[in-house]
Write an enzyme that holds these catalytic residues in place. Sequence first.
Site: not given
Length: 609
Positions: A2, A27, A74, A100-101, A482, A486, A489, A505, A604
Site C-alpha cells: 500500500c 504501490r 494492495w 501499510n503492512g 526475465e 515481463k 506480468e 527434458h 511496485k
Amino acid sequence: MCGIIGCCGRNDVAASLVEGLKRLEYRGYDSAGMGLIAGNGQMLIRRAVGPVAQLEAALADDFHGTTGVAHTRWATHGVPSVKNAHPHTDASNHVALVHNGIIENYQTIKAFLAAQGIEFRSDTDTEALAQLIGYHYKGDLFEAVRRALLEVQGTYGIAVLDSRHPQMIVCARNGSPLILGIGNSANWVASDATPLAAHTRNVIYLEDGEMAQITPDSYRTSKVISRETVVKTVERIDMEIEQLEKRGYPHFMLKEIHEQPEVIRNVCRGRLNVETGEVRLGGLTIDNRELKKIHRIIISACGTSWHAGLGGEYMLETYARIPVEVEYASEFRYRRPILTPEDLVIVISQSGETADTLAALREAKAQGTSVMGICNVVGSTIARETHFGVYTHAGPEIGVASTKAYTAQLTALALLTLRLGRLHHLMPETAFEIARGIDKLPKQIEQVLENSGQVKKIAEEMSQAPNCLYLGRGFNFPLALEGALKMKEIAYIHAEGYPAAEMKHGPIALIDKGMPVVFIATRDRTYDKIVSNIEETRARGAFVIAIATEGDEQIRKYSDRVIYIPQAMDMLTPIVAAVPLQLLAYYCAVARGCNVDKPRNLAKSVTVE
Ligand code: BG6
C-alpha cells in the site's frame, strides 16, 4: 504494498492528497480512501474501490480540511471493497488510521476488543489497530497510538488522525517505509519520496520502532517502546517532478524503456574509465585487501532483481572467477544459510524496500557477513542498512514491471565484475574490451529502440497466444527468464523461460502448432547449439521468434521472425537484448488492452513477507 500519505497544514489538503496518492498508486490500486478533519472538527471519510481516480470522483465539493490522511491499497486481508478500504476508524469515529503492512496478531486483538463490546466493520487486520488506539485513548493521541503499538505484532507504516486533535497526525514505522516531509506551514508523511517532491525537498527517514507527531509547524520523533526522543537528520531529496511525469509517452513503462540509453550513461558516469578499463565505485567503501579476501559471493533478491542477480552470477564467475550463488530472498533466511566471514552477500533491489530482500540482508548481517546493496531508490531502507553499495541512478521507476532498473542493475554488475576481475586474474586486454563494450551500450540500445515498429508488429502477431516459451543459453538464459516474466506480468500470457537445452527434458511437451517460442540466439559460443534447439521446436510446429545479431543471415532459415540487435560482448548482450523483450511484452499488453503500468494483482515493491 500500500501507499500512505498525510498532511497537516494551514490550507485545504484534499486536492494535494489526491495528487500524492496518484504518485503512490504503483504501490497498490485495489481501493483508495481519505480521511479529513473538517473546519467544524468533524471527521470526514471517503473510500472507493479501484484506482485513485474512483476516489477522486467520489469526493464531493464540501470534502475539505487542513489535516488529512489518504491510502491506496494492495489487498492482503479482506477483498477489495469499500468496507475494507482505508482509513479505518475506531468505535467512536474520532480516530482514523491508514496502514501499510500486516498486523499478524489481529485476530487476537479483535477477540479481546470484541469481548469489550467493540463491533468490527471490516475483514481487515488494520481495523484491529484503529480500534485498539480508540480503546487506549485517554486524551493523548500520541500515547494512545504508542500503547496500541506495544500490543501489535507485524509490520506497519501508519498515519493516524483524531478529530479531537484537528492539527496533528501521529505516525509510526516498523518494517514498512515511512518518510516525513518538512515544509513551510505544512508537514507531510508518506510511504516514499515521490509524492513529497512537489511540496518539499526536506525529508526525514523514520527507522523501525520510531514514531512521530507532525503539526503544521513542528514535528517530534521518539522511540515507540522507550518513548525516548530521537534526534533526526533532515535530508534532501534530488527528485525532479518532471521525472515523475510520462513526458508524452502513453505509459510510464514505455517512457522508462526509452530512458535506458541515458540510464546506462548515468550508471557509468564517474565510475568507468574507458581508456584505462578501470572502475571506481564510490559506494564500495572497502579496500582492495578486503575485496581480495572475498572467496564467495551470494546474491539475494526478488523478481526482476533476482534475474539481474542471475545475470551477475554469469558475469562474475566468467570474468572475475569468484564463485557465486544466487538465492531467492524469500527462501534465503528460512534455509538457514551457511555463511562465512570470507563471503560477500549482495542484495539487489530497485525499491530498496522489498521485505523479503530486507530480511535476507538482516539474516546475513546477523551472521556477521558483509552485505553490499545494489539499489535504485536513494535513502531506501536496504540502501541504509547495507554495509556499502552501489546506486543504479536509473531515476524513479513508476511502471510496476521493472525495465530500466533491470538494465541498470546488469550494468552495475558489469562494473563490479570489472572492479573485482582486475583484483583477480582478469587480463588487461579483456578489461579494456569489457570497458569499451559497456561504453557502447547506450548507442546500441538507441539503435534497438529505433526498430520498435518491427517489434510491435511481431508482438501483435503473438498477442493472442495463451502460452509461450523463452529460451536462451549461457549469459542469455537469465534474460530468457526475465523476458518470460515481463510477458506474464503485463500481458498475462503464461510464459516460461528455460535454458534452451533444458527444454527437451520436458517443456518441449508444451509445444504445439503456432506456439510462440522466443529464442535469444545471438552469435556467441553457444550459437550452434541454440540453432539445433530452434530446429527441435520448429519440428513441433513452434512459431519461432529469434533475437539475433545483426548480419546473421543464417538464422532467418530457422526462424519465423527475426529481431536483430547490434553485436555486443557475450556478458553485455543481455543488456541490449533485454530491450526487444521488454517491447515485445509491452506491445502484447497494449494489443490485449491490459493496464500496462498497473497490472492486476501486482505492486511496485512488496513490503510484507
Ligand atoms: C515486485 C515488482 O513487486 O518486486 C517487480 O512488481 C520487482 O517489478 C520485484 O522486480 C522486486 O522488487 P525490488 O524493488 O526489490 O527490485
